[in-house]
Design an enzyme around this catalytic site. Structure first.
Site, PDB file in Angstrom:
ATOM      1  N   GLY A   1     -91.059 -34.930  38.254  1.00 41.85           N
ATOM      2  CA  GLY A   1     -91.366 -35.979  39.223  1.00 41.85           C
ATOM      3  C   GLY A   1     -92.851 -36.060  39.472  1.00 41.85           C
TER       4      GLY A   1
ATOM      5  N   ASP B   1     -86.148 -39.640  36.695  1.00 35.60           N
ATOM      6  CA  ASP B   1     -86.909 -39.550  37.942  1.00 35.60           C
ATOM      7  C   ASP B   1     -86.387 -40.467  39.042  1.00 35.60           C
ATOM      8  OD1 ASP B   1     -88.637 -37.688  36.864  1.00 35.60           O
ATOM      9  OD2 ASP B   1     -90.039 -39.191  36.128  1.00 35.60           O
TER      10      ASP B   1
ATOM     11  N   GLY C   1     -53.839 -37.063  41.461  1.00 33.97           N
ATOM     12  CA  GLY C   1     -54.090 -38.329  42.119  1.00 33.97           C
ATOM     13  C   GLY C   1     -52.903 -38.905  42.850  1.00 33.97           C
TER      14      GLY C   1
ATOM     15  N   ARG D   1     -90.752 -15.381  43.546  1.00 38.94           N
ATOM     16  CA  ARG D   1     -90.768 -15.704  42.123  1.00 38.94           C
ATOM     17  C   ARG D   1     -90.828 -17.221  41.930  1.00 38.94           C
ATOM     18  NH1 ARG D   1     -89.043 -10.810  39.644  1.00 38.94           N
ATOM     19  NH2 ARG D   1     -89.736  -9.246  41.178  1.00 38.94           N
TER      20      ARG D   1
ATOM     21  N   GLN E   1     -59.467 -29.685  41.760  1.00 39.26           N
ATOM     22  CA  GLN E   1     -59.830 -29.503  43.174  1.00 39.26           C
ATOM     23  C   GLN E   1     -60.812 -28.371  43.383  1.00 39.26           C
ATOM     24  OE1 GLN E   1     -56.056 -28.996  45.209  1.00 39.26           O
ATOM     25  NE2 GLN E   1     -56.138 -31.098  45.988  1.00 39.26           N
TER      26      GLN E   1
ATOM     27  N   ASN F   1     -59.183 -40.110  45.835  1.00 36.95           N
ATOM     28  CA  ASN F   1     -59.889 -41.351  46.176  1.00 36.95           C
ATOM     29  C   ASN F   1     -58.895 -42.468  46.508  1.00 36.95           C
ATOM     30  OD1 ASN F   1     -62.289 -42.796  46.599  1.00 36.95           O
ATOM     31  ND2 ASN F   1     -62.192 -43.714  44.561  1.00 36.95           N
TER      32      ASN F   1
ATOM     33  N   ASP G   1     -90.113 -48.018  33.548  1.00 35.59           N
ATOM     34  CA  ASP G   1     -90.865 -49.212  33.919  1.00 35.59           C
ATOM     35  C   ASP G   1     -91.903 -49.587  32.867  1.00 35.59           C
ATOM     36  OD1 ASP G   1     -92.345 -46.932  34.582  1.00 35.59           O
ATOM     37  OD2 ASP G   1     -93.494 -47.995  36.103  1.00 35.59           O
TER      38      ASP G   1
ATOM     39  N   THR H   1     -61.157 -36.566  49.585  1.00 32.62           N
ATOM     40  CA  THR H   1     -59.986 -36.267  48.762  1.00 32.62           C
ATOM     41  C   THR H   1     -60.305 -36.554  47.309  1.00 32.62           C
ATOM     42  OG1 THR H   1     -57.729 -36.983  48.197  1.00 32.62           O
ATOM     43  CG2 THR H   1     -59.095 -38.574  49.361  1.00 32.62           C
TER      44      THR H   1
ATOM     45  N   HIS I   1     -88.110 -29.207  30.719  1.00 33.17           N
ATOM     46  CA  HIS I   1     -87.316 -30.207  30.004  1.00 33.17           C
ATOM     47  C   HIS I   1     -85.824 -29.910  29.982  1.00 33.17           C
ATOM     48  CE1 HIS I   1     -91.241 -31.666  28.779  1.00 33.17           C
ATOM     49  NE2 HIS I   1     -90.653 -32.757  28.325  1.00 33.17           N
TER      50      HIS I   1
END
Length: 760
Positions: A185, A142, A551, A268, A641, A508, A95, A505, A274
């Site tokens: 964050g 973020d 697929g 812990r 899978q 798709n 931003d 699945t 980073h």
């Protein structure tokens, strides 16, 4: 293939004579490179001249520029752009970067006047370059920018976090430890919140919703209860900007000291830092960045002098354009609400997606005491049907816990419809699904058996166990199975109960839903493997790899995987091809190999063509490319899978199953009459799928007309519109359909974000 007349193709828009500058600014985020690549190649495709703005993580460098904050710095920037004839800027950043870019645009006319007065440019240049057009793409791990469901880099950051959490959970279990993990964050808790959902964390701290006073005792009690039920570990996630209700920071060390002091648990701390910004981008981020990059170029070409600076956003599964400053202002309102202690308002301003994440986490992580649960006499069964798909277990966990929270008794059916008619049905409790979120495959067991031949026995089991509702999680067999059960309602009253299917699945290929649980994990497996395969040829002679994907007849994995992996071609059943197409692809690759490209990648869906098999294509490329490149082939098989589910699939499975269970509760109340449940209307047997911007319940009988039952695919598939994009990015000359491109909209505070690609 013939082009439908009702579509608007890109020939109507031209970038000839235009110059586009692309820069990355602020913090780096995985996927920025894919966005830069898309802007460059789409810009070249439309005839524009594209410039890199260096240092401006990414291949062109990213920086936070202090000079640009002063007008003198912006004056220098304006001069540099005018010198190169650049009046179109694509800015990839957060931003702050986008706000700065918008200020630059607003000052543009006055900056040109200053340059004219200083004698650095002439009046002709002022007139020629009178307007500066800006389009933004949000690159931020973020996901703190209002107006978009996902920012570039967020999904990859979630991958890094979940990889660490999964690894830590194994050692924590071995030593019966509590781990406190701190994630990024400072002002937005999205990463912490969604990671908590994805790993089933015991507690999470985020800046938007600080815990109530007395949280210390509540958290310790929760951790203690988990251990008393047999759990050997606890996971607590802390956003780096977490605070309490009075604005006091809650740090990871504070939480650790509290647990040690009050409970004596071996505890812990791990601060990820980073590592969350690094690594290769996920399949989701590559696809998102590629789509957004192309959309940004389209937006620049369509701008006029009166068009406000816009940002390209994702809403559900659709690209949209929003006024940049409307998004920035709402983002700033979130921070203002938090500063004023209006935390509920801050959560609402984050958007419905964020709010849903928070509510779902609370529902699943914190079990209410028995005395607080609503009273219900309903029994709900859940089963997996079809091939296993990563994320199925997360969906089952969510369904079980939401069902229990709604007061129902939950039953698990093992081995799909086969286990159903054999009576493999047992009650499943809250604690039974602990730790299921990150598990791959199907812990319930799943089979492809259809119910048609066993309807009588299934109906008998429904009566014997007094099953009042059914949740089916699976693929095309689950869809067919629901149709079978619906058709048999006239003969068996026991089947007249609410039924809902959640698509799961890797293929798709379910009608009624743009996405299925498991497909994202499969795409990441394909992308990771393609990366490694291409790297295996690094520094060697020129080589083309032929990769076969799963697929069935659905080309989703080959097409979208090809887009994510940077493939040169992808062969699928839905887009018929012949020997001339194969020859054209070989010639195209040959030309590329003669210049600078060292490696080529070609994907083929397993059932794309009966005759042009993977072996045939491999042999054709080997022969026709002789002397220029050699070939290798790989069949990826069932590795697509397997493995742990991606963060996307964990959260998509969690939230879609939770929504399905809430629908079941509603339908049970509506259909309960005279001491029994009786539901025989079409809308009592539904599929819950994601359609563009929303999760939608659709009667399965109404989906029949949308289904190609022979090839087990929907008749219309949204992702086919992405195929020309893959070709453009691979430097092919092709037509690009812009009829579905984003249109400028306004930010709506209550935008329907339950659509949830928010998953994430």
């Amino acid at each position: 293939m013939a082009q439908p007349d009702n579509k608007k193709f890109f020939e109507n828009l031209s970038g000839a004579g235009k110059a586009i500058g692309v820069l990355t600014s602020g913090g780096d985020a995985q996927g920025m490179n894919a966005a830069v690549r898309a802007v460059v190649r789409m810009g070249i495709y439309v005839g524009a001249k594209v410039y890199f703005v260096h240092e401006g993580g990414t291949v062109i460098g990213s920086a936070r520029c202090k000079e640009f904050r002063a007008r003198e710095g912006r004056l220098k920037a304006a001069y540099n752009l005018v010198q190169r004839g650049i009046t179109n800027l694509c800015v990839i950043g957060g931003d702050g970067s986008l706000t700065g870019a918008n200020l630059f645009r607003e000052e543009w006319s006055s900056l040109l006047e200053d340059l004219l007065q200083q004698g650095l440019i002439d009046s002709e240049a002022v007139q020629k370059y009178s307007a500066l057009h800006i389009v933004g793409m949000v690159g931020s791990i973020d996901n703190d920018f209002c107006g978009t469901d996902m920012t570039i880099g967020t999904d990859s950051a979630l991958h890094r976090i979940i990889e660490v959490v999964d690894a830590i959970m194994t050692t924590a279990q071995s030593h019966q430890r509590t781990f406190v993990l701190e994630v990024m964050g400072r002002h937005c808790g999205y990463l912490a919140l969604v990671s908590a959902l994805a790993c089933g964390a015991d507690w999470v701290f985020i800046p938007e919703m600080p815990p109530e006073d007395g949280w210390e005792e509540q958290m310790c009690q929760k951790l203690s209860e988990c251990r008393s039920r047999g759990s050997r570990l606890n996971i607590i996630l802390v956003a780096e900007g977490a605070i309490d209700r009075h604005g006091k920071p809650i740090t990871s060390s504070t939480v650790k000291d509290l647990v040690v002091r009050c409970l004596g648990f071996d505890t812990r701390v791990t601060i990820l830092g980073h590592v969350q910004r690094g690594g290769t981008p996920s399949a989701f981020d590559r696809i998102l960045a590629s789509r957004m990059g192309v959309e940004a170029v389209l937006a620049l070409l369509e701008t006029t002098a009166n068009t406000p600076a816009c940002v390209v956003s994702l809403c559900g599964n659709q690209a949209v354009r929003l006024p940049l400053m409307e998004c920035v202002q709402m983002t700033q309102e979130v921070q203002k609400a938090m500063d004023e202690g209006k935390f509920e308002e801050a959560v609402r301003l984050r958007g419905r997606s964020f709010e849903n994440n928070l509510n779902t986490y609370k529902l699943l992580a914190h079990r209410k005491p028995e005395c607080e649960l609503p009273k219900s006499s309903f029994n709900v069964a859940v089963l997996n049907v079809g091939a296993p798909a990563a994320g199925m277990n997360a969906a089952v966990r969510a369904a079980v816990r939401v069902g229990i929270s709604e007061g129902h008794t939950m039953f698990a059916v093992s081995d799909g419809f086969e286990g159903f008619y054999k009576g493999q049905i047992k009650e499943i409790k809250w604690g039974d699904v602990g730790g299921w979120t990150g598990q791959g495959g199907s812990l319930l067991g799943t089979k492809r058996t259809l119910p048609a031949k066993h309807i009588d026995k299934i109906a008998e089991q429904m009566r014997a166990n007094n099953i009042n509702a059914l949740l089916v999680i699976g693929g095309f067999e689950a869809y067919l199975g629901l149709l079978d059960l619906l058709a048999a309602r006239g003969e068996h009253d026991a089947l007249c109960v609410p039924m809902v299917m959640v698509p799961a699945t890797v293929s798709n290929n379910i009608p009624g839903s743009d996405l299925s649980i498991g497909a994202d994990t499969a795409l990441n497996a394909i992308t990771d493997t393609c990366d490694r395969i291409k790297q295996s040829a690094s520094g060697t002679k020129r080589r083309v790899f032929i990769i076969e994907t799963m697929g069935g007849y659905c080309g989703y994995l080959a097409s979208v995987g090809g887009l994510a992996a940077g493939a040169d071609a992808a062969y699928i059943y839905e887009e018929p091809f012949d020997i001339r197409d194969l020859q054209a692809n070989v010639e195209h690759l040959t030309e590329k190999m003669k210049t600078s490209i060292q490696r080529g990648l070609v994907l083929r869906n397993e059932n794309s063509n009966d005759n042009y098999t993977t072996d045939f294509i491999y042999q054709l490329y080997s022969e026709e490319g002789r002397g220029v490149f050699d070939c290798r082939k790989n069949v990826l098989g069932h590795m697509q899978q397997g493995g742990a589910p991606s963060p996307f699939d964990r959260n998509f499975g969690t939230k879609i199953a939770a929504k399905a269970m809430q629908w079941i509760s509603k339908k049970l109340k509506e259909s309960y009459r005279q001491g029994r449940v009786f539901a025989n209307t079409e809308d009592s047997c539904c599929l819950l799928g994601m359609r563009r911007r929303a999760l939608v319940f659709q009667p399965v009988v109404q989906l029949k007309d949308q289904t190609d039952f022979v090839h087990r695919i929907p008749k219309e598939q949204w992702w086919l519109k992405l195929r020309p994009l893959m070709k453009i990015l691979a430097k092919y000359k092709t037509s690009y359909d812009v009829s579905d491109s984003g249109q400028l909209e306004h930010v709506v505070r209550n935008r329907p974000k339950e659509a949830d690609t928010s998953t994430l």
